[in-house]
Write an enzyme that holds these catalytic residues in place. Structure first.
Site, PDB file in Angstrom:
ATOM      1  N   LEU A 495     -11.289  23.904 -15.570  1.00 27.11           N
ATOM      2  CA  LEU A 495     -10.394  24.768 -16.322  1.00 27.11           C
ATOM      3  C   LEU A 495      -9.612  25.682 -15.387  1.00 27.11           C
ATOM      4  O   LEU A 495     -10.185  26.280 -14.468  1.00 27.11           O
ATOM      5  CB  LEU A 495     -11.162  25.633 -17.328  1.00 27.11           C
ATOM      6  CG  LEU A 495     -12.026  24.914 -18.360  1.00 27.11           C
ATOM      7  CD1 LEU A 495     -13.485  24.896 -17.897  1.00 27.11           C
ATOM      8  CD2 LEU A 495     -11.931  25.611 -19.721  1.00 27.11           C
ATOM      9  N   ASP A 496      -8.310  25.780 -15.641  1.00 26.65           N
ATOM     10  CA  ASP A 496      -7.503  26.797 -14.981  1.00 26.65           C
ATOM     11  C   ASP A 496      -7.920  28.154 -15.541  1.00 26.65           C
ATOM     12  O   ASP A 496      -8.487  28.242 -16.627  1.00 26.65           O
ATOM     13  CB  ASP A 496      -6.028  26.516 -15.255  1.00 26.65           C
ATOM     14  CG  ASP A 496      -5.129  27.601 -14.709  1.00 26.65           C
ATOM     15  OD1 ASP A 496      -5.290  27.966 -13.534  1.00 26.65           O
ATOM     16  OD2 ASP A 496      -4.264  28.090 -15.465  1.00 26.65           O
ATOM     17  N   LYS A 497      -7.669  29.228 -14.797  1.00 22.68           N
ATOM     18  CA  LYS A 497      -8.058  30.564 -15.263  1.00 22.68           C
ATOM     19  C   LYS A 497      -6.941  31.236 -16.072  1.00 22.68           C
ATOM     20  O   LYS A 497      -7.079  31.487 -17.261  1.00 22.68           O
ATOM     21  CB  LYS A 497      -8.445  31.465 -14.090  1.00 22.68           C
ATOM     22  CG  LYS A 497      -8.827  32.897 -14.519  1.00 22.68           C
ATOM     23  CD  LYS A 497      -9.163  33.780 -13.337  1.00 22.68           C
ATOM     24  CE  LYS A 497      -7.916  34.261 -12.620  1.00 22.68           C
ATOM     25  NZ  LYS A 497      -7.130  35.241 -13.431  1.00 22.68           N
ATOM     26  N   VAL A 691      -8.147  21.245 -17.848  1.00 22.48           N
ATOM     27  CA  VAL A 691      -7.463  22.078 -18.827  1.00 22.48           C
ATOM     28  C   VAL A 691      -6.535  23.023 -18.084  1.00 22.48           C
ATOM     29  O   VAL A 691      -6.961  23.710 -17.146  1.00 22.48           O
ATOM     30  CB  VAL A 691      -8.459  22.897 -19.671  1.00 22.48           C
ATOM     31  CG1 VAL A 691      -7.734  23.583 -20.819  1.00 22.48           C
ATOM     32  CG2 VAL A 691      -9.575  22.015 -20.190  1.00 22.48           C
TER      33      VAL A 691
END
Length: 797
Positions: A495-497, A691
C-alpha cells in the site's frame, strides 16, 4: 514531492527515455497467409524473415492466419519474396490498421450454444479479424474490413439470428442491453397439455395408439419447432450444439416408438430454455439498472438566462445545469452556485451523503438530497464517470475468467466425446453381444441428452457477471473476471501511504529557523512550494505568512522522490527531504538529530537550502484515515500480509504503519524502488496486490498481479488502467473485494461440481438401464437453472 524533471537549475534529475516512434523510418504491414495455421509454419516463417536485414518485429495470429511485420525496408517486396520461397502465399491485408469495429445486437444470442454456432460460421470468413462476445448484453463486437459487414449480417441471418448494428465499440454512447425476446406462452401451454395427454392416453390404452402419436407430434411441434430449426441450422454448419443433440434425441425417440417420452422431453427442454432465459435477464438487468441511474434530461441555462429541459446527450461542455432537491444529477460537473448534500452511493458506494459546495465535483447518477445548486458540465454524457463505469463493466463481462476458459475447453472435448460414446452404445451391443437394437438406441438417445454441457458452460459467465455487478453497486469497479476470481489468492498487499492510508492533506506542524531571517526563509520556501502539486509542498504553501509576498521562481524543476528546486533573485534554492539534503552534502550531526526526532514522531521533514547551507526546517504531518486501521485488521483476518511503501523517511513510515497495524513499512521508496519491491514480492509469495492513488505508483500498480486504484471517481486514468478501481477513498473496500472474490470462487466450484456430478450420475444410470430420456432432460435443464440461480446469489451481497 514529484513532478517533471529539469536540470536547468543544477538540480539532480532523473533521465527519461522517449519511446521509439513508428514514424522513425519504420513501416507496418499485415499479410494474410491462408496456409499458415500451426506453430510449424510460424517457426518456419520466423526463421526466414528473422534473418532479413531491416525486419524489426513479427506478430503472428494463427487463428486469423495473419502476420504483422514491422520493418525498415524501402518496400515490402522482399518480405513477399521470402515468404514465397518457403511456400507461403502472402496477400496484403488492407484491413489493418484501417479496419472497422462494429457492435451488433443479437436478441436471440443468450447462451454459449449460439456463441459456438456464430464463432464456427464467422471465423475464417474473408475480412473478419476478431470476434468479442458479450452474452449477458447479447452483443457481438466485430473487427472487420468495411466491405465485409453485409456478408457477416447475411451469415448471421442464415443461422436464424437477426443482428442490429448498434455502433462503434469505442467512444460511442453507452447502449442499453438488447431487449429480451418476448415469450409467447400459448404454444408452451399447448405443448405441455398435449405431452401430458399423450402420456395419459399411452398408459390408459396399455400401449401405442394413433392418438398418442398425434398428441406427441402436436406437443413437439408447438413447443419445439424453434429447437428443430436451430438444430437443423447447427447440423448444417457441422456444429453439435445443444439444439442439434436434442433434435436428434427426440427424432430418434419417435423412430423407435417412444412417442410420449419424445413429447415430454421436447416440452421440458423448451420450458427450461424459457425459464433459463428469464433467469439470465436478472443478470442483464443489473447492468441495465446502472444505465438507468442517470436521467435522460437536464435543466440547462439558455443564452437569454432562461432554463429549459433538454436531452442529456445533447448538453455541451461548460454548459450550466440546475438541479433541484430530490433530482438525480444528469452529467458530471463542478458546482458554480449553491450547496447541498449529495448521495454518491450509486458511484462510490458511500453509505452517507456528502456535503457539496462551490468548486466541488458532482457525478452523473448521484442524487441531490436537500439543497438546490447549479453546476458547470465537465464531461459529455458518453464520457461521464457513470458511463465509464458501465463501459468498464461491459468490457469486463466479455473477458474470460480462468475457470470459464477451462470450462469452455472442457465442453469442446466433452460433447463430441459423449456423442462418440452414444454412437458406440447404439452400435456395439447389438452387433457384438446380441442386445436388442431398441434398448441400445434408447440408451444412446439418453446419452445424447446428457451430452449437452449447458449447465456447465452457463454457470461461469452468470456467476462472474453477477459478481462484477454486485461489486459495481458497492463502488468497486473490477476490470475483468480474471481479477474477480484471482483476488481470492491474494497473499500480500503493498500500500502507498499518502492518499491511501492517510488523507493525503498534511499540515505544517513545526518550523525551525537555522540561518537568516524567518520571514525571508518562509517566503522563499513558499515560492517553491506553491509551484509544486505535492501535498507536502501544498502544506508549506498554505502555512506561508503573506501570500502576496510569494516571489517569482525561474527554472523551476521537480526532483522525483526528493523535492523541488528553482532560482529566486538569481540564487538557486532547494526545498526537499532528508535524501535531497544528504545528496547535496549539507547534513550535520546536529541536523541529523533534529531530523531523527521529528521522523520518529511520524512527521515529514522538509528543508530549504542553498547550494552551501540549510536555511530552515519545516515539519509536516499527515493524518491517518479513520477506516485505515479497521481495513488493515480485516485484511489480516483474511490472511493477507500488508506492506507500506512510501517516499517518506523510514521513521515516518514506521510511525504511520504502527498506527494502523501494518506488518512492514519501507521508506525512501522512489517510483522505481516501489516497482522493484513489488517485483521482489512476486518472486517470493503468491498473488501480489498494490494499492495507490498517484502517478508515482503507476509502475508498481502495473507490475502487481492486481493493481488497486484509490478514489477513482472522476479520474479517467484510474478507471481505464487499474485492474480494480475503488471509487472512493475507503480502504474497507479492499477486504470487501477479497470476500466477494472468495465467495465467487466458491460458487464457481459448487456449480462445476454440481454440473459434472449430475452428468456422471446420469451416464452411470444410463448404462445400468435406470435412466429415461425425460428424466435426463429434467435433470440436465434443472441443473442449468440451479447453477444460474446459485450464481445470481451474488447480486444479493
Amino acid at each position: 514531492m514529484s513532478g517533471c524533471t529539469s536540470d536547468g537549475c543544477g538540480c539532480p534529475s532523473a533521465s527519461i527515455s522517449s519511446p521509439e516512434l513508428l514514424g522513425s523510418g519504420e513501416s507496418h504491414v499485415v499479410y494474410r497467409i491462408e496456409n499458415m495455421d500451426c506453430p510449424t509454419e510460424e517457426a518456419l516463417i520466423r526463421d526466414k524473415l528473422g534473418r532479413l536485414p531491416g525486419v524489426a518485429e513479427l506478430e503472428f495470429n494463427l487463428v486469423q492466419r495473419t502476420l504483422a511485420v514491422t520493418h525498415r525496408l524501402p518496400s515490402p517486396e522482399p518480405l513477399v519474396e521470402a515468404l514465397a520461397a518457403i511456400g507461403m502465399q502472402a496477400v496484403r491485408d488492407t484491413l489493418s490498421p484501417a479496419g472497422q469495429t462494429t457492435v451488433l445486437g443479437i436478441a436471440k444470442m443468450d447462451c454459449p450454444t449460439e456463441e459456438g454456432l456464430i464463432r464456427g460460421k464467422l471465423i475464417g470468413m474473408p475480412g473478419v479479424v476478431e470476434l468479442d462476445f458479450n452474452l449477458v448484453q447479447r452483443t457481438l463486437t466485430l473487427q472487420h474490413a468495411p466491405e465485409a459487414l453485409p456478408s457477416i449480417l447475411a451469415a448471421l441471418k442464415s443461422l436464424g439470428l437477426e443482428a442490429q448494428v448498434q455502433g462503434g465499440a469505442v467512444g460511442g454512447d453507452v447502449s442499453a442491453p438488447a431487449d429480451p425476446v418476448k415469450t409467447n406462452w400459448w404454444p408452451m401451454l399447448v405443448s405441455g397439455v398435449s405431452a401430458t395427454a399423450s402420456e395419459i392416453v399411452y398408459w390408459w390404452n396399455g400401449g401405442f395408439h394413433w392418438a398418442v402419436a398425434a398428441l406427441a407430434l402436436l406437443a413437439i411441434f408447438s413447443g419445439g419447432l424453434a429447437t428443430y430449426k436451430k438444430g437443423f441450422i447447427a447440423l448444417r454448419n457441422r456444429n453439435l450444439n445443444m439444439n442439434a443433440l436434442m433434435s436428434i434425441a427426440v427424432t430418434g425417440a419417435m423412430l423407435i416408438g417412444q412417442w410420449p417420452e419424445a413429447a415430454m422431453v421436447m416440452f421440458l427442454f423448451a420450458l427450461a430454455e424459457i425459464i433459463e432465459a428469464k433467469s439470465l435477464d436478472r443478470a442483464r438487468n443489473a447492468i441495465r439498472g446502472l444505465m438507468d441511474l442517470a436521467p435522460e434530461t437536464a435543466t440547462v441555462r439558455q443564452p437569454d438566462g432562461s432554463w429549459e429541459e433538454v436531452p442529456a446527450k445533447s448538453v455541451a461542455l461548460d454548459t450550466v445545469v440546475r438541479v433541484k432537491p430530490g433530482e438525480r444529477i444528469a452529467l458530471d460537473g463542478e458546482i458554480v452556485a449553491g450547496s447541498s448534500t449529495v448521495n454518491q452511493a450509486p458511484i462510490t458506494g458511500e453509505s452517507l451523503p456528502v456535503e457539496k459546495s462551490e468548486n466541488d465535483p458532482v457525478f452523473a447518477g448521484t442524487i441531490n438530497e436537500s439543497g438546490s445548486f447549479e453546476y458547470r458540465v465537465t464531461a459529455l454524457a458518453a464520457n461521464t464517470t457513470l458511463a465509464r463505469i458501465i463501459h468498464a463493466v461491459e468490457a469486463a463481462q466479455g473477458s474470460r475468467a480462468p475457470t470459464q476458459r477451462f470450462v469452455d475447453q472442457f465442453a469442446r472435448v466433452y460433447t463430441p466425446a459423449v456423442f462418440a460414446v452414444a454412437l458406440a452404445t447404439a452400435l456395439i451391443p447389438p452387433l457384438a453381444f446380441g442386445s436388442t437394437w431398441i434398448d441400445a438406441i434408447y440408451k444412446a438417445l439418453v446419452l445424447l441428452v446428457v451430452a449437452c454441457p449447458c449447465a456447465l458452460v452457463i454457470s461461469t459467465p452468470v456467476t462472474i457477471v453477477s459478481g462484477l455487478a454486485a461489486a459495481a453497486r458497492k463502488g468497486i469497479l473490477i476490470k475483468g473476471g480474471v481479477y474477480l476470481e484471482g483476488g481470492r489468492k491474494l497473499a500480500v498487499l503493498a500500500l502507498d501511504k499518502t492518499g491511501t492510508i492517510t488523507h493525503g492533506k498534511p499540515e505544517q506542524t513545526d518550523f525551525a529557523l537555522l540561518v537568516g531571517d524567518e520571514q525571508s526563509v518562509r517566503r522563499l520556501a513558499a515560492g517553491l512550494a506553491t509551484r509544486s502539486d505535492h501535498p507536502v509542498s501544498q502544506a508549506i504553501a498554505r502555512a506561508a505568512l503573506e501570500a502576496d509576498l510569494i516571489p517569482d521562481v525561474a527554472d523551476f524543476a521537480a526532483i522525483p522522490g526528493r523535492g523541488v528546486c528553482g532560482v529566486i533573485d538569481s540564487q538557486t534554492y532547494h526545498l526537499g527531504n532528508h535524501r535531497l539534503i544528504a545528496e547535496l552534502g549539507l547534513t550535520t550531526s546536529t541536523l541529523e538529530k533534529r531530523l531523527d526526532k521529528l521522523e520518529r514522531q511520524g512527521k515529514t521533514a522538509v528543508m530549504l537550502a542553498t547550494q552551501g547551507e540549510v536555511l530552515g526546517l519545516f515539519a509536516v504531518a499527515d493524518t491517518v484515515k479513520e477506516n485505515s486501521r479497521q481495513a488493515v485488521a480485516e485484511l489480516h483476518a483474511l490472511g493477507v500480509r500488508t506492506l507500506m511503501l512510501t517516499g517518506d523517511n523510514p521513521h515516518t513510515a514506521e510511525a504511520i504503519a504502527g498506527q494502523v497495524g501494518i506488518d512492514e513499512a519501507r521508506g525512501n521508496q522512489l517510483p522505481e524502488e516501489k516497482l522493484e519491491t513489488v517485483e521482489s514480492l512476486l518472486d517470493q509469495t503468491g498473488t501480489v496486490g498494490m494499492v495507490g492513488d498517484g502517478i508515482n505508483d503507476a509502475p508498481a500498480l502495473a507490475r502487481a498481479d492486481i493493481g488497486f486504484a484509490m478514489g477513482a471517481a472522476g479520474t479517467d486514468t484510474a478507471i481505464e488502467t487499474a485492474d480494480v478501481a475503488l471509487m472512493d477513498d475507503d480502504l474497507r473496500k479492499l477486504p470487501a473485494f477479497l470476500r466477494l472474490s472468495r465467495t465467487t470462487a466458491g460458487i464457481l466450484t459448487q456449480n462445476i461440481a454440481f454440473a459434472l456430478g449430475i452428468k456422471a450420475v446420469f451416464i452411470a444410470l444410463t448404462f445400468t438401464g435406470h435412466a429415461t430420456m425425460w428424466m435426463a432432460v429434467f435433470a440436465d435443464m434443472g441443473a442449468s437453472l440451479l447453477v444460474v440461480f446459485n450464481g445470481l446469489r451474488l447480486l444479493r451481497k
